[in-house]
Design an enzyme around this catalytic site. Structure first.
Site, mmCIF file in Angstrom:
data_model
loop_
_atom_site.group_PDB
_atom_site.id
_atom_site.type_symbol
_atom_site.label_atom_id
_atom_site.label_comp_id
_atom_site.label_asym_id
_atom_site.label_seq_id
_atom_site.Cartn_x
_atom_site.Cartn_y
_atom_site.Cartn_z
ATOM 1 N N ASN A 26 0.518 -1.360 -0.417
ATOM 2 C CA ASN A 26 -0.524 0.485 -0.432
ATOM 3 C C ASN A 26 0.973 1.729 -0.251
ATOM 4 O O ASN A 26 1.187 1.483 1.109
ATOM 5 C CB ASN A 26 -0.701 0.255 0.902
ATOM 6 C CG ASN A 26 -2.184 0.890 1.204
ATOM 7 O OD1 ASN A 26 -1.378 2.029 0.455
ATOM 8 N ND2 ASN A 26 -2.877 1.320 1.786
ATOM 9 N N GLU A 59 -3.881 1.944 -3.050
ATOM 10 C CA GLU A 59 -4.255 3.630 -2.469
ATOM 11 C C GLU A 59 -3.340 4.160 -3.564
ATOM 12 O O GLU A 59 -2.361 5.201 -3.098
ATOM 13 C CB GLU A 59 -3.494 3.425 -1.527
ATOM 14 C CG GLU A 59 -4.659 2.961 -0.137
ATOM 15 C CD GLU A 59 -4.832 3.764 1.115
ATOM 16 O OE1 GLU A 59 -5.444 4.946 1.151
ATOM 17 O OE2 GLU A 59 -4.420 3.722 1.923
ATOM 18 N N ASP A 71 -3.802 -4.921 0.723
ATOM 19 C CA ASP A 71 -4.198 -3.918 1.950
ATOM 20 C C ASP A 71 -5.215 -5.045 3.136
ATOM 21 O O ASP A 71 -6.419 -4.952 2.316
ATOM 22 C CB ASP A 71 -4.062 -2.530 1.871
ATOM 23 C CG ASP A 71 -4.025 -2.007 4.234
ATOM 24 O OD1 ASP A 71 -4.997 -3.380 4.483
ATOM 25 O OD2 ASP A 71 -4.348 -0.366 3.533
ATOM 26 N N ASN A 121 -7.299 -4.501 5.887
ATOM 27 C CA ASN A 121 -7.629 -4.073 6.897
ATOM 28 C C ASN A 121 -7.920 -4.880 8.087
ATOM 29 O O ASN A 121 -9.116 -4.548 8.444
ATOM 30 C CB ASN A 121 -8.143 -3.040 6.422
ATOM 31 C CG ASN A 121 -7.236 -1.253 6.220
ATOM 32 O OD1 ASN A 121 -6.988 -0.889 6.554
ATOM 33 N ND2 ASN A 121 -8.152 -0.658 4.375
ATOM 34 N N ASP A 154 -1.675 -6.112 6.031
ATOM 35 C CA ASP A 154 -1.465 -6.880 4.303
ATOM 36 C C ASP A 154 -0.768 -8.150 4.442
ATOM 37 O O ASP A 154 0.312 -8.774 4.601
ATOM 38 C CB ASP A 154 -0.551 -5.669 4.242
ATOM 39 C CG ASP A 154 -0.333 -4.049 4.866
ATOM 40 O OD1 ASP A 154 -0.794 -3.390 2.680
ATOM 41 O OD2 ASP A 154 -0.304 -4.203 5.085
ATOM 42 N N ASP A 157 2.983 4.367 4.703
ATOM 43 C CA ASP A 157 2.674 4.205 6.497
ATOM 44 C C ASP A 157 2.910 2.815 6.189
ATOM 45 O O ASP A 157 2.515 1.998 7.093
ATOM 46 C CB ASP A 157 1.401 4.355 7.094
ATOM 47 C CG ASP A 157 0.222 5.094 6.781
ATOM 48 O OD1 ASP A 157 0.377 4.337 4.706
ATOM 49 O OD2 ASP A 157 -1.370 5.285 6.442
ATOM 50 N N HIS A 158 2.502 1.962 4.872
ATOM 51 C CA HIS A 158 2.624 0.622 5.200
ATOM 52 C C HIS A 158 3.465 0.293 4.412
ATOM 53 O O HIS A 158 4.449 1.014 4.274
ATOM 54 C CB HIS A 158 1.501 0.214 4.210
ATOM 55 C CG HIS A 158 -0.002 -0.156 4.638
ATOM 56 N ND1 HIS A 158 -0.181 -0.673 4.901
ATOM 57 C CD2 HIS A 158 -0.628 1.527 4.590
ATOM 58 C CE1 HIS A 158 -1.856 -0.970 5.090
ATOM 59 N NE2 HIS A 158 -1.979 0.380 4.747
#
Length: 254
Positions: A7, A34, A145, A147, A216, A245-246
């Site tokens: 991501n 994303e 991802d 989530n 992930d 952030d991933h």
DNA sequence: ATGGTGGTTTTACCA
């Protein structure tokens, strides 16, 4: 065959990091989430100039998925009938006979919200799609991802996160239902370091303090998972300047 | 202590 997921939280910002990571790690397939870019603005030229193929399904500002690969993507699908959705979260393609489904699962915002209900409904629909895909493609990888942190050991502070978004019982049950179609979480096929995570919030110095979650995932069909010889998380890019952030996760198959 | 950081045709919203 090395298959990865990342991501990137804006491909426009992260394209140099994506190209650098691919040059170093040499994956055969890299699924992105994303991307936050419309198809007419997608940086396909730069990616092809670096020697890769790419397919994508994007929108303005939010969501967006893409798959970068060595070989040409075949049988590309962006809108399976089981998952009617204007948000660009799904991209399926075949590489060397392996079906790859790239997912950006809805975040869900908070338990009990409309976004949370949308997430659970979306997961139920995508599970129906995966069940159908498994009939046509025994060698299947579902990655992206999710989530959802599958278990407490995938969470830095399980008690603080208990029942919260990314960890709630219904989300974990939905993930379990998806796995029950005949998929394995490749990361758990191997011994792994404790406190292995793939996402750390930008706030509160979360990465420095390893306050992360493993959300992930690289899932492989039961038959393909028998050819899985490694599955890892590469924390390095999360430590780079101006990171996503991933961080990338990947699995290797014989 | 309900903060904080980062991205986006931003000044609100999503994560």
């Amino acid at each position: 065959m090395k298959i990865a997921s990342w991501n990137v939280n804006s491909l426009k910002v992260r394209l140099p990091q994506v190209l650098q990571w691919m040059a170093t790690e040499q994956p055969d397939v890299l699924a992105l989430q994303e991307t936050k870019v419309t198809d007419d603005n997608f940086p396909a030229g730069e990616i092809r100039a670096a020697g890769y193929q790419v397919c994508y399904s994007g929108q303005k500002t939010y969501n967006g998925v893409a798959i970068v690969s060595r070989t040409k993507p075949e049988e590309v699908v962006t809108d399976p009938t089981q998952v009617p959705d204007e948000q660009r979260r799904i991209l399926a393609a075949t590489f060397n006979g392996v079906r790859v489904i790239d997912l950006y699962v809805p975040n869900g915002k908070a338990v009990g919200t409309e976004s949370y209900d949308y997430k659970l409904d979306w997961l139920s629909r995508i599970t129906a799609y995966i069940r159908a895909q498994l009939v046509d493609y025994p060698d299947l990888v579902v990655l992206g991802d999710f989530n959802i942190a599958p278990e407490d050991r995938d969470v830095h502070d399980p008690d603080a996160w208990r029942g919260k978004i990314l960890c709630s019982r219904k989300e974990r049950k939905a993930l379990h239902s998806m796995l029950a179609t005949g998929l394995q979480d490749t990361f758990r096929l191997f011994e792994q370091p404790e406190k292995s995570y793939s996402w750390w919030d930008y706030r509160m110095g979360a990465f420095r303090r390893n306050m992360g979650l493993r959300i992930d995932l690289v899932l492989a069909s039961n038959s393909l998972s028998q050819r899985c010889r490694a599955s890892s998380i590469d924390k390095t890019p999360r430590g780079w300047e101006r990171p996503s952030d991933h961080t990338p996760v990947f699995a290797e198959f014989d």
